[in-house]
Write a protein that holds these residues in place. Structure first.
Motif, PDB file in Angstrom:
ATOM      1  N   HIS A 185       0.822  -1.217   0.000  1.00 46.03           N
ATOM      2  CA  HIS A 185       0.000   0.000   0.000  1.00 46.03           C
ATOM      3  C   HIS A 185       0.854   1.264   0.000  1.00 46.03           C
ATOM      4  CE1 HIS A 185      -4.257  -0.634   0.016  1.00 46.03           C
ATOM      5  NE2 HIS A 185      -4.196  -1.586   0.931  1.00 46.03           N
ATOM      6  N   LYS A 186       2.065   1.169   0.548  1.00 47.33           N
ATOM      7  CA  LYS A 186       2.917   2.348   0.728  1.00 47.33           C
ATOM      8  C   LYS A 186       3.904   2.570  -0.425  1.00 47.33           C
ATOM      9  CE  LYS A 186       1.158   3.218   4.755  1.00 47.33           C
ATOM     10  NZ  LYS A 186       0.368   4.425   5.003  1.00 47.33           N
ATOM     11  N   ILE A 187       3.930   1.680  -1.413  1.00 40.61           N
ATOM     12  CA  ILE A 187       4.956   1.748  -2.458  1.00 40.61           C
ATOM     13  C   ILE A 187       4.951   3.084  -3.201  1.00 40.61           C
ATOM     14  CG2 ILE A 187       5.603   0.823  -4.744  1.00 40.61           C
ATOM     15  CD1 ILE A 187       4.987  -1.975  -3.628  1.00 40.61           C
ATOM     16  N   LYS A 188       3.792   3.492  -3.679  1.00 37.84           N
ATOM     17  CA  LYS A 188       3.713   4.734  -4.464  1.00 37.84           C
ATOM     18  C   LYS A 188       4.179   5.929  -3.635  1.00 37.84           C
ATOM     19  CE  LYS A 188       0.202   7.892  -6.267  1.00 37.84           C
ATOM     20  NZ  LYS A 188      -1.249   8.086  -6.448  1.00 37.84           N
ATOM     21  N   GLU A 189       3.659   6.052  -2.397  1.00 36.41           N
ATOM     22  CA  GLU A 189       4.002   7.200  -1.556  1.00 36.41           C
ATOM     23  C   GLU A 189       5.485   7.185  -1.186  1.00 36.41           C
ATOM     24  OE1 GLU A 189       2.555   9.352   2.611  1.00 36.41           O
ATOM     25  OE2 GLU A 189       1.514   7.552   1.922  1.00 36.41           O
ATOM     26  N   PHE A 190       6.006   5.992  -0.880  1.00 34.48           N
ATOM     27  CA  PHE A 190       7.425   5.869  -0.539  1.00 34.48           C
ATOM     28  C   PHE A 190       8.298   6.337  -1.707  1.00 34.48           C
ATOM     29  CE2 PHE A 190      11.419   3.423  -0.402  1.00 34.48           C
ATOM     30  CZ  PHE A 190      11.882   3.781   0.867  1.00 34.48           C
ATOM     31  N   CYS A 191       7.946   5.915  -2.918  1.00 36.46           N
ATOM     32  CA  CYS A 191       8.720   6.291  -4.112  1.00 36.46           C
ATOM     33  C   CYS A 191       8.604   7.790  -4.398  1.00 36.46           C
ATOM     34  CB  CYS A 191       8.257   5.482  -5.320  1.00 36.46           C
ATOM     35  SG  CYS A 191       8.650   3.721  -5.173  1.00 36.46           S
ATOM     36  N   GLN A 192       7.412   8.350  -4.216  1.00 31.98           N
ATOM     37  CA  GLN A 192       7.231   9.798  -4.420  1.00 31.98           C
ATOM     38  C   GLN A 192       8.084  10.621  -3.455  1.00 31.98           C
ATOM     39  OE1 GLN A 192       2.953  10.024  -3.970  1.00 31.98           O
ATOM     40  NE2 GLN A 192       2.626  10.399  -6.148  1.00 31.98           N
ATOM     41  N   ASN A 193       8.248  10.106  -2.231  1.00 34.99           N
ATOM     42  CA  ASN A 193       8.979  10.850  -1.199  1.00 34.99           C
ATOM     43  C   ASN A 193      10.497  10.754  -1.328  1.00 34.99           C
ATOM     44  OD1 ASN A 193       6.534  11.552  -0.078  1.00 34.99           O
ATOM     45  ND2 ASN A 193       6.586  10.013   1.540  1.00 34.99           N
ATOM     46  N   LEU A 194      10.974   9.867  -2.199  1.00 33.83           N
ATOM     47  CA  LEU A 194      12.425   9.733  -2.379  1.00 33.83           C
ATOM     48  C   LEU A 194      12.999  11.009  -2.999  1.00 33.83           C
ATOM     49  CD1 LEU A 194      12.532   6.095  -3.804  1.00 33.83           C
ATOM     50  CD2 LEU A 194      13.476   6.810  -1.597  1.00 33.83           C
ATOM     51  N   ASN A 195      14.234  11.297  -2.687  1.00 25.21           N
ATOM     52  CA  ASN A 195      14.916  12.460  -3.270  1.00 25.21           C
ATOM     53  C   ASN A 195      14.955  12.360  -4.788  1.00 25.21           C
ATOM     54  OD1 ASN A 195      15.593  14.594  -1.732  1.00 25.21           O
ATOM     55  ND2 ASN A 195      17.771  14.109  -1.549  1.00 25.21           N
ATOM     56  N   ALA A 196      14.657  13.457  -5.476  1.00 24.75           N
ATOM     57  CA  ALA A 196      14.563  13.433  -6.942  1.00 24.75           C
ATOM     58  C   ALA A 196      15.849  12.950  -7.604  1.00 24.75           C
ATOM     59  CB  ALA A 196      14.198  14.819  -7.459  1.00 24.75           C
ATOM     60  N   ASP A 197      17.016  13.280  -7.015  1.00 25.85           N
ATOM     61  CA  ASP A 197      18.285  12.930  -7.673  1.00 25.85           C
ATOM     62  C   ASP A 197      18.588  11.429  -7.652  1.00 25.85           C
ATOM     63  OD1 ASP A 197      18.736  12.759  -4.996  1.00 25.85           O
ATOM     64  OD2 ASP A 197      20.583  13.945  -4.959  1.00 25.85           O
ATOM     65  N   CYS A 198      17.932  10.679  -6.748  1.00 29.61           N
ATOM     66  CA  CYS A 198      18.207   9.232  -6.708  1.00 29.61           C
ATOM     67  C   CYS A 198      16.946   8.392  -6.875  1.00 29.61           C
ATOM     68  CB  CYS A 198      18.897   8.872  -5.387  1.00 29.61           C
ATOM     69  SG  CYS A 198      17.805   9.070  -3.944  1.00 29.61           S
ATOM     70  N   ARG A 199      15.805   9.062  -7.094  1.00 26.91           N
ATOM     71  CA  ARG A 199      14.511   8.368  -7.095  1.00 26.91           C
ATOM     72  C   ARG A 199      14.450   7.223  -8.102  1.00 26.91           C
ATOM     73  NH1 ARG A 199      10.555  12.551  -8.156  1.00 26.91           N
ATOM     74  NH2 ARG A 199      10.779  13.142  -5.970  1.00 26.91           N
ATOM     75  N   GLU A 200      14.746   7.536  -9.358  1.00 27.94           N
ATOM     76  CA  GLU A 200      14.612   6.517 -10.407  1.00 27.94           C
ATOM     77  C   GLU A 200      15.548   5.341 -10.170  1.00 27.94           C
ATOM     78  OE1 GLU A 200      15.144   6.062 -15.235  1.00 27.94           O
ATOM     79  OE2 GLU A 200      14.691   8.056 -14.418  1.00 27.94           O
ATOM     80  N   GLN A 201      16.772   5.652  -9.773  1.00 31.49           N
ATOM     81  CA  GLN A 201      17.774   4.595  -9.562  1.00 31.49           C
ATOM     82  C   GLN A 201      17.366   3.667  -8.410  1.00 31.49           C
ATOM     83  OE1 GLN A 201      20.567   5.001  -6.822  1.00 31.49           O
ATOM     84  NE2 GLN A 201      21.093   2.879  -7.278  1.00 31.49           N
ATOM     85  N   VAL A 202      16.874   4.263  -7.322  1.00 34.36           N
ATOM     86  CA  VAL A 202      16.448   3.466  -6.169  1.00 34.36           C
ATOM     87  C   VAL A 202      15.247   2.583  -6.541  1.00 34.36           C
ATOM     88  CG1 VAL A 202      15.363   3.601  -3.871  1.00 34.36           C
ATOM     89  CG2 VAL A 202      17.342   5.023  -4.394  1.00 34.36           C
ATOM     90  N   ILE A 203      14.280   3.164  -7.251  1.00 31.36           N
ATOM     91  CA  ILE A 203      13.081   2.393  -7.624  1.00 31.36           C
ATOM     92  C   ILE A 203      13.460   1.232  -8.539  1.00 31.36           C
ATOM     93  CG2 ILE A 203      10.866   2.458  -8.832  1.00 31.36           C
ATOM     94  CD1 ILE A 203      10.652   5.428  -7.983  1.00 31.36           C
TER      95      ILE A 203
END
Length: 588
Positions: A303-321
């Protein structure tokens, strides 16, 4: 003089009689009249007689005590204002010790409300002694109630009293009774926000660490909530040193209920600890929760996946996901538990705007298509209901061919609630798929729902048609929908003929008077001769609705004669609704 005195005691005498009555409802009603009685008595007698009486009379049904606890929280003006508010403490203190939890909770709520109305000196002289008495009570009920009062008293008392309150709270956190430790853990985060930073670190964080390692999992899981509040108050280094070790243990706790609470609060924890600690510590923890052995934990995490990914820092978001989260998501798509898959389906589409067009097409699209074929209707529904996220990124055409079989299956599902859910999403789908695709593939489905054997489906289907006309316009309605609706007026099943009337009522609002007069009114007038009385009185109701939007010439020349005929109908209900329509349209 004696007569006058007796008369002045009347409200209390009545109250005593009513509260001693065997009828619980009568006693409850009398408690709900307390404010009226207090007004009649005046502030002095309310303080000296009514409050005293109520304090001595707390031995009633839980329902009555609950009403009393609620009333007393609003009694400040009735006892003379903040200067005298402390006189409300004795009855509320008694209520805060009763066995029934909801009564105690309501008493604590009222005590918290009136705490704010105490002056600092009254807090120290009256409210704090109450907190201490409850904290040291023999029964666990009073000690659990005390836990909720520290945060409201602490900020406005002297340093020496603050030290006493911290000591009392410390005692409650190590109480022998698990229920008390649970109550303390539940209020620890709130108290942490009231306490000065030096005492937060020296006094409360050790308490937090102890509660988070309590032998009772019901205590440990409430410590997770406190973790969010405490972390939000600390700096980066303090979080790393004081909070993270405990948080790591909670993520791997032997009790699934504790891990579930971590999953449920995960995005709040993420915001509290900040982006750097999230990347270093919470990403691996989140992976672990998404792979948990318990389905409840996996579902809460999903349930938290989308919100967790949105809250990640923009500079590392895509790489972390892409590196850490997406592999877990791919596993969850084929999870053995339908609640996990359903939870994932409700948020997975939200990853599309975060990852962009190329990643969506390459990595997410295959997952969407897999979920659209899932055996669980909820999974398919959750994907369909969130299509707008994907539509914005890649357009609906990529999904449309796979969508169709899933939609048809849901539309024909044996469970009527599933059919109902897909009807509610149809206007959204129609807008995204476009009128051509809709007419070719889905129009016939919408008409089929109008003759469903479940009334709720037929009712939703008529509203669906109205929304579709809003989307596609009047011309589309005249060519595509209205002819099929009119055809239903000749259906052998009277329920379907009534659905035809319900459709016309709604379509007339969207299509305007010209289309109504030309295409729909003749059908209604013809149906006034129907052999079933239910249809005829619905004709009268429809004429009343339509008549309000038509010109007076049409109303007088076509609607009035029909209603005049129906008002002489042999069926009493038909005649009643015809008269009602005539009155509403002012035709008499």
């Amino acid at each position: 003089m004696a007569e006058h005195q007796d008369d002045s005691l009347y409200p209390i005498a009545v109250l005593i009689d009513e509260l001693r009555n065997e009828d619980v409802q009568l006693r409850l009603n009398s408690i709900k009249k307390l404010s009226t009685i207090a007004l009649a008595l005046g502030v002095e007698r309310t303080r000296s007689e009514l409050i005293l009486f109520l304090t001595d009379t707390i031995y009633d049904e839980d329902e009555v005590l609950l009403a009393l606890a609620e009333q007393l929280g609003q009694f400040t003006p009735l006892v003379g204002g903040p200067e005298y508010v402390h006189c409300l403490l004795p009855p509320l203190e008694s209520l805060a010790t009763v066995e029934e939890t909801v009564v105690r909770d309501k008493a604590v709520d009222s005590l918290r409300t009136i705490a704010a109305q105490h002056s600092p000196s009254d807090l120290e002289n009256h409210f704090v002694p109450l907190v201490k008495r409850l904290s040291g009570g023999d029964w666990f009920t009073s000690r659990t109630s005390a836990c909720g009062l520290f945060a409201v008293a602490y900020p406005r008392v002297s340093s020496s009293v603050k030290a006493e309150l911290r000591q009392h709270f410390r005692n409650l956190c190590s109480d022998d009774t698990p229920m008390v430790r649970r109550a303390a853990a539940g209020k620890l985060g709130e108290f942490a926000k009231a306490v000065e930073m030096e005492y937060l670190k020296s006094d409360l964080i050790p308490l937090f660490i102890n509660l988070a390692s309590d032998e009772q999992d019901s205590v440990r899981l409430l410590a997770v909530e406190a973790c969010v509040s405490i972390a939000s108050l600390l700096g980066h280094e303090d979080i790393e040193a004081l909070i993270l070790p405990t948080l790591r243990l909670a993520t791997e706790d032997k009790s699934w209920r504790v891990r579930y609470m971590v999953a449920d609060k995960f995005t709040e924890l993420q915001k509290a600890v900040g982006p750097d600690i999230t990347k270093a510590e919470l990403v691996p923890a989140f992976q672990s929760l998404l792979k948990d052995c318990e389905a409840e934990v996996r579902a809460a995490s999903a349930h938290k996946i989308k919100e967790f990914c949105q809250n990640l820092n923009a500079d590392c978001r895509e790489q972390v996901i892409m590196t850490y989260i997406l592999p877990c998501v791919k596993e969850l798509v084929s999870d053995g538990n339908q609640h996990v898959k359903s939870a994932l389906a409700s948020v997975i589409m939200g990853l599309s705007p975060i990852l962009g067009k190329e990643n969506t097409i390459e990595h997410l699209l295959p997952l969407f298509l897999t979920q659209l074929k899932d055996e669980c209707p909820e999974v398919r529904l959750n994907i369909i209901s969130n299509l707008d996220c994907v539509n914005e990124v890649i357009g609906i055409k990529q999904l449309s061919q796979s969508l169709l079989p899933a939609i048809v299956e849901l539309a024909e599902d044996t469970k009527w609630r599933v059919r109902l859910a897909i009807i509610e999403y149809m206007p959204l789908l129609a807008g995204q798929l476009g009128v051509e695709f809709f007419d070719e593939k889905l129009n016939s489905l919408c008409m089929t729902w109008l003759v469903d054997h479940v009334f709720a489906i037929r009712d939703a289907a008529t509203k669906n048609l109205q929304k579709l006309v809003e989307k596609f316009g009047t011309e589309w309605a005249q060519q595509t929908v209205i002819p099929k609706v009119i055809q239903m007026s000749r259906d052998a099943n009277y329920l379907h003929r009534m659905t035809c009337l319900f459709c016309i009522n709604l379509l007339a609002q969207e299509c305007g008077p010209d289309a109504t007069i030309k295409l729909m009114l003749p059908t209604i007038l013809t149906m006034s001769n129907d052999g079933v009385a239910n249809v005829r009185f619905n004709v009268a109701k429809s004429l009343q609705k339509l008549g309000k939007g038509l010109d007076s010439a049409t109303v007088n020349s076509q609607i009035k004669p029909c209603l005049d005929k129906l008002k002489t109908d042999s069926d009493i209900d038909v005649a009643h609704f015809a008269y009602e329509a005539i009155d509403a349209l002012k035709l008499s």
